[in-house]
Write a protein that holds these residues in place. Structure first.
Motif, PDB file in Angstrom:
ATOM      1  N   GLU A  27      27.617  37.771  32.661  1.00  0.00           N
ATOM      2  CA  GLU A  27      27.888  36.730  33.787  1.00  0.00           C
ATOM      3  C   GLU A  27      27.397  35.405  32.993  1.00  0.00           C
ATOM      4  O   GLU A  27      28.449  34.409  33.219  1.00  0.00           O
ATOM      5  CB  GLU A  27      26.804  36.827  34.945  1.00  0.00           C
ATOM      6  CG  GLU A  27      27.238  36.415  36.275  1.00  0.00           C
ATOM      7  CD  GLU A  27      28.221  37.086  36.738  1.00  0.00           C
ATOM      8  OE1 GLU A  27      29.475  37.203  36.101  1.00  0.00           O
ATOM      9  OE2 GLU A  27      28.397  37.422  37.969  1.00  0.00           O
ATOM     10  N   LEU A  87      30.114  32.674  33.116  1.00  0.00           N
ATOM     11  CA  LEU A  87      30.028  31.151  33.732  1.00  0.00           C
ATOM     12  C   LEU A  87      30.357  29.874  32.548  1.00  0.00           C
ATOM     13  O   LEU A  87      31.026  29.001  32.871  1.00  0.00           O
ATOM     14  CB  LEU A  87      28.681  30.714  34.131  1.00  0.00           C
ATOM     15  CG  LEU A  87      28.711  31.587  35.584  1.00  0.00           C
ATOM     16  CD1 LEU A  87      27.015  31.524  35.951  1.00  0.00           C
ATOM     17  CD2 LEU A  87      29.370  30.884  36.496  1.00  0.00           C
ATOM     18  N   VAL A 106      33.915  29.794  32.217  1.00  0.00           N
ATOM     19  CA  VAL A 106      34.680  29.067  33.263  1.00  0.00           C
ATOM     20  C   VAL A 106      34.659  27.564  32.973  1.00  0.00           C
ATOM     21  O   VAL A 106      35.423  26.803  33.074  1.00  0.00           O
ATOM     22  CB  VAL A 106      33.946  29.292  34.493  1.00  0.00           C
ATOM     23  CG1 VAL A 106      34.592  28.236  35.513  1.00  0.00           C
ATOM     24  CG2 VAL A 106      34.343  30.781  34.899  1.00  0.00           C
ATOM     25  N   ALA A 166      37.805  25.007  32.640  1.00  0.00           N
ATOM     26  CA  ALA A 166      37.768  23.709  33.471  1.00  0.00           C
ATOM     27  C   ALA A 166      37.954  22.411  32.479  1.00  0.00           C
ATOM     28  O   ALA A 166      38.603  21.382  32.870  1.00  0.00           O
ATOM     29  CB  ALA A 166      36.605  23.477  34.181  1.00  0.00           C
ATOM     30  N   PRO A 184      41.392  23.203  36.497  1.00  0.00           N
ATOM     31  CA  PRO A 184      40.460  23.529  37.477  1.00  0.00           C
ATOM     32  C   PRO A 184      40.940  24.762  38.301  1.00  0.00           C
ATOM     33  O   PRO A 184      40.149  25.738  38.530  1.00  0.00           O
ATOM     34  CB  PRO A 184      40.272  22.383  38.555  1.00  0.00           C
ATOM     35  CG  PRO A 184      40.810  21.258  37.708  1.00  0.00           C
ATOM     36  CD  PRO A 184      41.663  21.595  36.583  1.00  0.00           C
ATOM     37  N   ARG A 185      42.337  24.751  38.435  1.00  0.00           N
ATOM     38  CA  ARG A 185      42.815  25.781  39.286  1.00  0.00           C
ATOM     39  C   ARG A 185      42.701  27.318  38.232  1.00  0.00           C
ATOM     40  O   ARG A 185      42.174  28.359  38.613  1.00  0.00           O
ATOM     41  CB  ARG A 185      44.263  25.536  39.414  1.00  0.00           C
ATOM     42  CG  ARG A 185      45.024  26.740  40.302  1.00  0.00           C
ATOM     43  CD  ARG A 185      46.313  26.417  40.398  1.00  0.00           C
ATOM     44  NE  ARG A 185      46.789  25.267  40.737  1.00  0.00           N
ATOM     45  CZ  ARG A 185      46.826  24.767  42.068  1.00  0.00           C
ATOM     46  NH1 ARG A 185      46.396  25.604  42.998  1.00  0.00           N
ATOM     47  NH2 ARG A 185      47.120  23.595  42.409  1.00  0.00           N
ATOM     48  N   ALA A 212      40.679  27.771  35.860  1.00  0.00           N
ATOM     49  CA  ALA A 212      39.018  28.169  35.917  1.00  0.00           C
ATOM     50  C   ALA A 212      38.797  28.687  37.064  1.00  0.00           C
ATOM     51  O   ALA A 212      37.885  29.661  37.060  1.00  0.00           O
ATOM     52  CB  ALA A 212      38.260  26.681  35.794  1.00  0.00           C
ATOM     53  N   LEU A 213      38.941  28.199  38.330  1.00  0.00           N
ATOM     54  CA  LEU A 213      38.455  29.002  39.491  1.00  0.00           C
ATOM     55  C   LEU A 213      39.161  30.384  39.591  1.00  0.00           C
ATOM     56  O   LEU A 213      38.411  31.321  39.946  1.00  0.00           O
ATOM     57  CB  LEU A 213      38.922  28.060  40.799  1.00  0.00           C
ATOM     58  CG  LEU A 213      38.264  28.601  41.928  1.00  0.00           C
ATOM     59  CD1 LEU A 213      36.889  28.319  41.974  1.00  0.00           C
ATOM     60  CD2 LEU A 213      38.779  27.570  43.018  1.00  0.00           C
ATOM     61  N   ARG A 214      40.346  30.591  39.178  1.00  0.00           N
ATOM     62  CA  ARG A 214      41.154  31.845  39.160  1.00  0.00           C
ATOM     63  C   ARG A 214      40.411  32.830  38.349  1.00  0.00           C
ATOM     64  O   ARG A 214      40.075  33.876  38.552  1.00  0.00           O
ATOM     65  CB  ARG A 214      42.294  31.541  38.784  1.00  0.00           C
ATOM     66  CG  ARG A 214      43.248  32.802  38.985  1.00  0.00           C
ATOM     67  CD  ARG A 214      44.595  32.348  38.719  1.00  0.00           C
ATOM     68  NE  ARG A 214      45.584  33.664  38.152  1.00  0.00           N
ATOM     69  CZ  ARG A 214      46.068  34.442  39.059  1.00  0.00           C
ATOM     70  NH1 ARG A 214      46.311  34.172  40.288  1.00  0.00           N
ATOM     71  NH2 ARG A 214      46.810  35.609  38.520  1.00  0.00           N
ATOM     72  N   LEU A 224      37.231  32.520  37.303  1.00  0.00           N
ATOM     73  CA  LEU A 224      35.800  32.854  38.047  1.00  0.00           C
ATOM     74  C   LEU A 224      35.975  34.199  38.909  1.00  0.00           C
ATOM     75  O   LEU A 224      35.067  34.828  38.992  1.00  0.00           O
ATOM     76  CB  LEU A 224      35.132  31.477  38.619  1.00  0.00           C
ATOM     77  CG  LEU A 224      33.693  31.898  39.124  1.00  0.00           C
ATOM     78  CD1 LEU A 224      32.825  32.393  38.166  1.00  0.00           C
ATOM     79  CD2 LEU A 224      33.232  30.515  39.645  1.00  0.00           C
ATOM     80  N   LEU A 225      36.726  33.776  39.819  1.00  0.00           N
ATOM     81  CA  LEU A 225      37.104  34.537  41.077  1.00  0.00           C
ATOM     82  C   LEU A 225      37.578  35.988  40.553  1.00  0.00           C
ATOM     83  O   LEU A 225      37.586  37.116  41.384  1.00  0.00           O
ATOM     84  CB  LEU A 225      38.007  34.086  42.121  1.00  0.00           C
ATOM     85  CG  LEU A 225      37.561  32.798  42.841  1.00  0.00           C
ATOM     86  CD1 LEU A 225      38.299  31.831  43.798  1.00  0.00           C
ATOM     87  CD2 LEU A 225      36.319  33.198  43.447  1.00  0.00           C
ATOM     88  N   PHE A 226      37.969  36.295  39.368  1.00  0.00           N
ATOM     89  CA  PHE A 226      38.496  37.464  39.080  1.00  0.00           C
ATOM     90  C   PHE A 226      37.508  38.061  38.294  1.00  0.00           C
ATOM     91  O   PHE A 226      37.266  39.402  38.444  1.00  0.00           O
ATOM     92  CB  PHE A 226      39.876  37.573  38.214  1.00  0.00           C
ATOM     93  CG  PHE A 226      41.085  37.787  38.918  1.00  0.00           C
ATOM     94  CD1 PHE A 226      41.421  39.025  39.353  1.00  0.00           C
ATOM     95  CD2 PHE A 226      41.578  36.733  39.567  1.00  0.00           C
ATOM     96  CE1 PHE A 226      42.347  39.173  39.973  1.00  0.00           C
ATOM     97  CE2 PHE A 226      42.900  36.777  40.047  1.00  0.00           C
ATOM     98  CZ  PHE A 226      43.362  38.086  40.582  1.00  0.00           C
ATOM     99  N   LEU A 270      34.347  37.639  38.655  1.00  0.00           N
ATOM    100  CA  LEU A 270      32.817  37.842  39.560  1.00  0.00           C
ATOM    101  C   LEU A 270      33.101  39.289  40.202  1.00  0.00           C
ATOM    102  O   LEU A 270      32.045  40.086  39.968  1.00  0.00           O
ATOM    103  CB  LEU A 270      32.774  36.843  40.702  1.00  0.00           C
ATOM    104  CG  LEU A 270      32.118  35.550  40.496  1.00  0.00           C
ATOM    105  CD1 LEU A 270      31.978  34.717  41.633  1.00  0.00           C
ATOM    106  CD2 LEU A 270      30.594  35.796  39.846  1.00  0.00           C
ATOM    107  N   PRO A 271      34.079  39.770  40.890  1.00  0.00           N
ATOM    108  CA  PRO A 271      34.074  40.914  41.221  1.00  0.00           C
ATOM    109  C   PRO A 271      34.037  42.067  40.118  1.00  0.00           C
ATOM    110  O   PRO A 271      33.146  43.376  40.409  1.00  0.00           O
ATOM    111  CB  PRO A 271      35.525  41.172  42.052  1.00  0.00           C
ATOM    112  CG  PRO A 271      36.314  40.044  41.494  1.00  0.00           C
ATOM    113  CD  PRO A 271      35.129  38.939  41.286  1.00  0.00           C
TER     114      PRO A 271
END
Lengths: 473, 110
Positions: free
Chosen positions: A135, A139, A142, A146, A154-155, A157-159, A161-163, A165-166
């Motif tokens: 993790e 981070l 990410v 970003a 940023p988009r 990076a967020l994508r 992170l959101l893949f 994390l699960p």
């Protein structure tokens, strides 16, 4: 050198914190010192493993059931050296670029954090600590994405992170179930107790699925591709070269030390099928990408497939092959990302049609791209050849002819996509078309990384001996 | 019986959140789903900590604490990015952005 293993984590971590707090000039000095010292610590660990064999270090003096154990074995030592070589040269590239001193000062804490997290990951001897380090690496990664160029960073990076994390939370759910069943987190205890019961099987399936998602194994490969193409060249090199391999290394540990044979024999063919899909899908997509960076990103998708092929083959030789591909692709893909960065900076774009006739104008980046490319297409004597040869031989020995064929086809496709780029670069420039090159500097670190990828293949015995240093008790 | 109830609600929360993190269109919903994923695992860990023979096992609690720290950091990171993505201009100008590219970027999630 019992302390070296701790220093390999603490120096980049401390360096990152100091560099984040310091001013622009000071932070670059701190980053340079931390990079050099971490490399020394990695060499110290490797020297100790080569001389005295594997060792264990309980962090803070707490022993296995409660404390966290750091382990220096062949696998850890080899990976520490790989991380040091790749991250060190990428750091040298970032620090040498005087025209982007401010950007470098902003991103150097991030790449030091990444380095610390990856070092901690490869020496962790505790399945929960592996989650934490995985993790941490995510981070930091990410943050690197970003920090990329353009409004899309940023988009992306967020994508990312959101893949990611699960993936890590699926892994953590598996860890929770395993702890509930056996009351332990250290691989040695678990290896003796984990069996074929329903909760154990569910836990192992969750951990494996989470790590496959995290490693971006086909068919869940699309999310890092976006990040690799949006991130800065330095970030792309670290992400594709190193961070992308972290989940695979965790799964290797589990496969070797925790999972019983009943599970590995059932899950191996499934992972092999996904790996074959990754090799073919990634290589085919790399063939027609319009941008240089996207070609390298899809080539990384394909290389994840080669790594996961080991789970279907299962032999010691195949593992050495897969880990050789880890080392070789870490250096080669980092080299390609830095070379692409140098080319894109000189031209203002990285579109493949725009490369016509530029090999003579940008000799160093294209030479790096070509050398790293020979490793990607597994041409002897590159390191990619050694790794893939070990894998293909193991596939024939264990009767997996189909997987051998897939890997050989993957090699041919790699040759096709590398030659597509090089052919374009060596074509004569159409007359009357001006070449707008702003600066032709950069690319020396890319060349050094490509040479590392080749040199590993010239003396594979050194790395293989160090790797085997871990199997002795 | 109670630990089993807690553990199965943890699994249910995890499953719902896993479904939502992939299907939700909105970034904020995805971030909340990611939080719930962690929450589900923590619920399971706390349920596991009860050992019928030996009372309470402290290790899962330590794991949950560590997990919460990781989860909070990841959420903070995701929220900071989401804020930059949506171009929220409610800020007092102190978040370190250069402000040039974060005002015009419209978009609802990746």
């Amino acid at each position: 050198m019992t302390g070296a293993i701790g220093w390999a984590i603490l120096i980049p971590l401390g360096g990152a914190l100091l560099a984040a707090a310091a001013g622009e000039r000071a932070s670059r000095w701190i980053a340079a010192l931390a990079a050099a010292a971490t490399t020394c610590a990695a060499i110290g660990v490797a020297a100790s493993v080569a001389r005295h064999g594997p060792s264990r270090h309980p962090a803070g003096g707490w022993l296995a059931p409660l404390g966290i154990e750091l382990r220096a074995d062949g696998l850890a030592a080899t990976m520490l050296l790989t991380i040091a070589a790749v991250a060190g040269l990428v750091a040298a590239h970032a620090l040498a670029d005087r025209s982007r001193a401010a950007a470098c000062a902003r991103s150097c804490p991030l790449w030091l954090f990444t380095w610390a997290a990856l070092d901690a990951l490869v020496v962790s001897g505790d399945i929960f600590n592996l989650y934490v380090t995985l993790e941490l690496a995510t981070l930091a990664a990410v943050g690197l994405v970003a920090d990329g160029e353009g409004p899309d960073a940023p988009r992306a990076a967020l994508r990312y992170l959101l893949f990611a994390l699960p993936g890590s939370l699926l892994y953590l759910l598996g860890v929770a179930l395993i702890y509930g069943e056996h009351g332990a987190l250290d691989p040695a205890t678990l290896g003796a107790h984990v069996g074929a019961s329903a909760p154990d099987t569910a836990a192992m399936a969750l951990m494996t699925a989470g790590l496959c998602l995290k490693a971006a194994l086909f068919p869940l490969h699309a999310w890092p591709v976006l990040a690799y193409t949006r991130a800065s060249p330095v970030a792309g090199a670290l992400l594709a070269g190193l961070v992308g391999k972290a989940a695979f290394l965790v799964l290797v540990r589990l496969w070797l030390e925790v999972y019983p044979a009943t599970f590995t024999s059932a899950a191996g063919p499934v992972l092999g099928t996904l790996a074959a899909g990754a090799i073919l899908w990634g290589s085919l997509h790399a063939l027609w990408q319009p941008r240089l960076r996207a070609v390298i990103a899809y080539s990384s998708v394909a290389h994840t497939g080669y790594l996961f092929m080991w789970f279907a083959l299962g032999t010691r030789d195949a593992l050495a092959g897969a880990l050789f591909v880890v080392m070789s692709h870490a250096a080669a893909s980092a080299s390609m990302f830095l070379a692409t960065g140098a080319i894109a900076r000189a031209l203002g774009h990285d579109r493949v049609e725009g490369l016509t006739g530029l090999a003579h104008r940008l000799p160093i980046p294209f030479f790096a791209l070509a050398l790293a490319g020979t490793s990607a297409m597994a041409m002897p004597p590159s390191s990619g050849f050694v790794g893939k040869w070990l894998l293909v031989r193991a596939a024939f020995e264990t009767g997996h002819r189909l997987w051998a064929a897939v890997m050989l086809i993957g090699g041919l496709l790699a040759a096709a996509y590398v030659f597509r780029l090089l052919r374009r670069a060596f074509l004569p420039r159409p007359a009357g078309e001006p070449i707008a090159i702003t600066r032709s500097s950069g690319g020396h670190a890319a060349l050094a990384l490509a040479l590392v990828a080749i040199a590993l293949g010239l003396a594979p015995g050194l790395a293989l001996d160090l790797l085997r240093g871990g199997s002795a008790p | 019986m109670t630990p089993l109830l807690y553990a199965s609600s943890g699994v249910a929360v995890f499953a719902i959140a896993l479904y939502r993190i992939f299907t939700a269109g909105d970034v904020l919903r995805k971030i909340i789903a990611a939080n719930l994923l962690g929450g589900g695992v923590f619920l399971i860990l706390v349920a596991i900590a009860r050992r019928p023979a030996a009372g309470i096992d402290p290790v899962p609690h330590a794991l949950v604490l560590t997990g919460i720290v990781v989860s909070v950091s990841a959420t903070a990171c995701a929220l900071a990015l989401a804020r930059r993505l949506e171009g929220t201009t409610l800020d007092d100008g102190d978040d370190g952005d250069d402000g040039s590219d974060d005002t015009e970027v419209a978009g609802r999630g990746p």
